[in-house]
Design a protein around this motif. Structure first.
Motif, PDB file in Angstrom:
ATOM      1  N   GLN A  60     -13.069  71.837  26.799  1.00 27.48           N
ATOM      2  CA  GLN A  60     -13.266  72.584  28.041  1.00 27.48           C
ATOM      3  C   GLN A  60     -14.702  73.103  28.114  1.00 27.48           C
ATOM      4  N   LYS A  61     -15.195  73.600  26.994  1.00 29.01           N
ATOM      5  CA  LYS A  61     -16.556  74.134  26.950  1.00 29.01           C
ATOM      6  C   LYS A  61     -17.585  73.046  27.253  1.00 29.01           C
ATOM      7  N   MET A  62     -17.432  71.872  26.643  1.00 32.08           N
ATOM      8  CA  MET A  62     -18.391  70.775  26.854  1.00 32.08           C
ATOM      9  C   MET A  62     -18.338  70.270  28.290  1.00 32.08           C
ATOM     10  N   LEU A  63     -17.135  70.145  28.847  1.00 34.81           N
ATOM     11  CA  LEU A  63     -17.016  69.677  30.216  1.00 34.81           C
ATOM     12  C   LEU A  63     -17.635  70.686  31.178  1.00 34.81           C
ATOM     13  N   THR A  64     -17.378  71.958  30.952  1.00 36.57           N
ATOM     14  CA  THR A  64     -17.965  73.009  31.794  1.00 36.57           C
ATOM     15  C   THR A  64     -19.488  72.942  31.749  1.00 36.57           C
ATOM     16  N   GLN A  65     -20.058  72.847  30.547  1.00 39.22           N
ATOM     17  CA  GLN A  65     -21.512  72.804  30.398  1.00 39.22           C
ATOM     18  C   GLN A  65     -22.094  71.540  31.033  1.00 39.22           C
ATOM     19  N   THR A  66     -21.425  70.421  30.841  1.00 38.69           N
ATOM     20  CA  THR A  66     -21.901  69.160  31.414  1.00 38.69           C
ATOM     21  C   THR A  66     -21.905  69.227  32.938  1.00 38.69           C
ATOM     22  N   LEU A  67     -20.831  69.751  33.519  1.00 37.44           N
ATOM     23  CA  LEU A  67     -20.765  69.872  34.978  1.00 37.44           C
ATOM     24  C   LEU A  67     -21.839  70.818  35.499  1.00 37.44           C
ATOM     25  N   ARG A  68     -22.098  71.906  34.796  1.00 36.26           N
ATOM     26  CA  ARG A  68     -23.169  72.835  35.206  1.00 36.26           C
ATOM     27  C   ARG A  68     -24.524  72.151  35.158  1.00 36.26           C
TER      28      ARG A  68
END
Length: 135
Positions: A60-68
């Protein structure tokens, strides 16, 4: 020997030069999760949970950061709809759609050539593991 001219003086970019701002774009685009998120969004809009299920192994953390990172770079559009709970959808911007073809080509090439790469790696590892033989 052919020397490529420094194009910055003419308004161009040259990623081979250490101070060229285009290196930041290369850093972004060469991230595995960026490539996969862009590919997953290429067919159309998705919600966070859909993306997470599509991208097996992403946290979840990696996906959130990637989308940002992608939103900040202008490649992804984030739409928030007022509801309870809030609904958030992600889609590629025109710039994101533009780069999606390149990212998709890299993914497809990777899938098509994985056996060739593995064979080469095994041959290299075997050769590297052998003792040096006198000539």
């Amino acid at each position: 020997m052919h020397t490529v001219p420094d194009l910055r003086a003419h308004g161009g970019a040259d990623a081979f030069l250490r101070n060229c701002a285009s290196r930041a774009v290369l850093d972004l685009l060469t991230n595995k999760w960026v490539c996969l998120v862009v590919g997953a969004l290429r067919p159309g809009t998705m919600r966070f949970g859909e993306l997470r299920r599509r991208l097996d192994g992403v946290t979840q953390k990696m996906l959130t950061q990637t989308l940002r990172d992608l939103e900040r770079a202008g490649l992804v559009h984030r739409a928030v709809y007022p509801s309870v709970p809030p609904r958030v959808e992600y889609s590629l911007t025109p710039l994101g759609q533009n780069v999606a073809g390149l990212m998709d080509a890299i993914r497809v090439w990777s899938e098509e050539h994985i056996d060739d790469i593995r064979t080469a790696q095994e041959a290299y590892d075997t050769k590297a593991g052998e003792e040096l033989q006198p000539v």
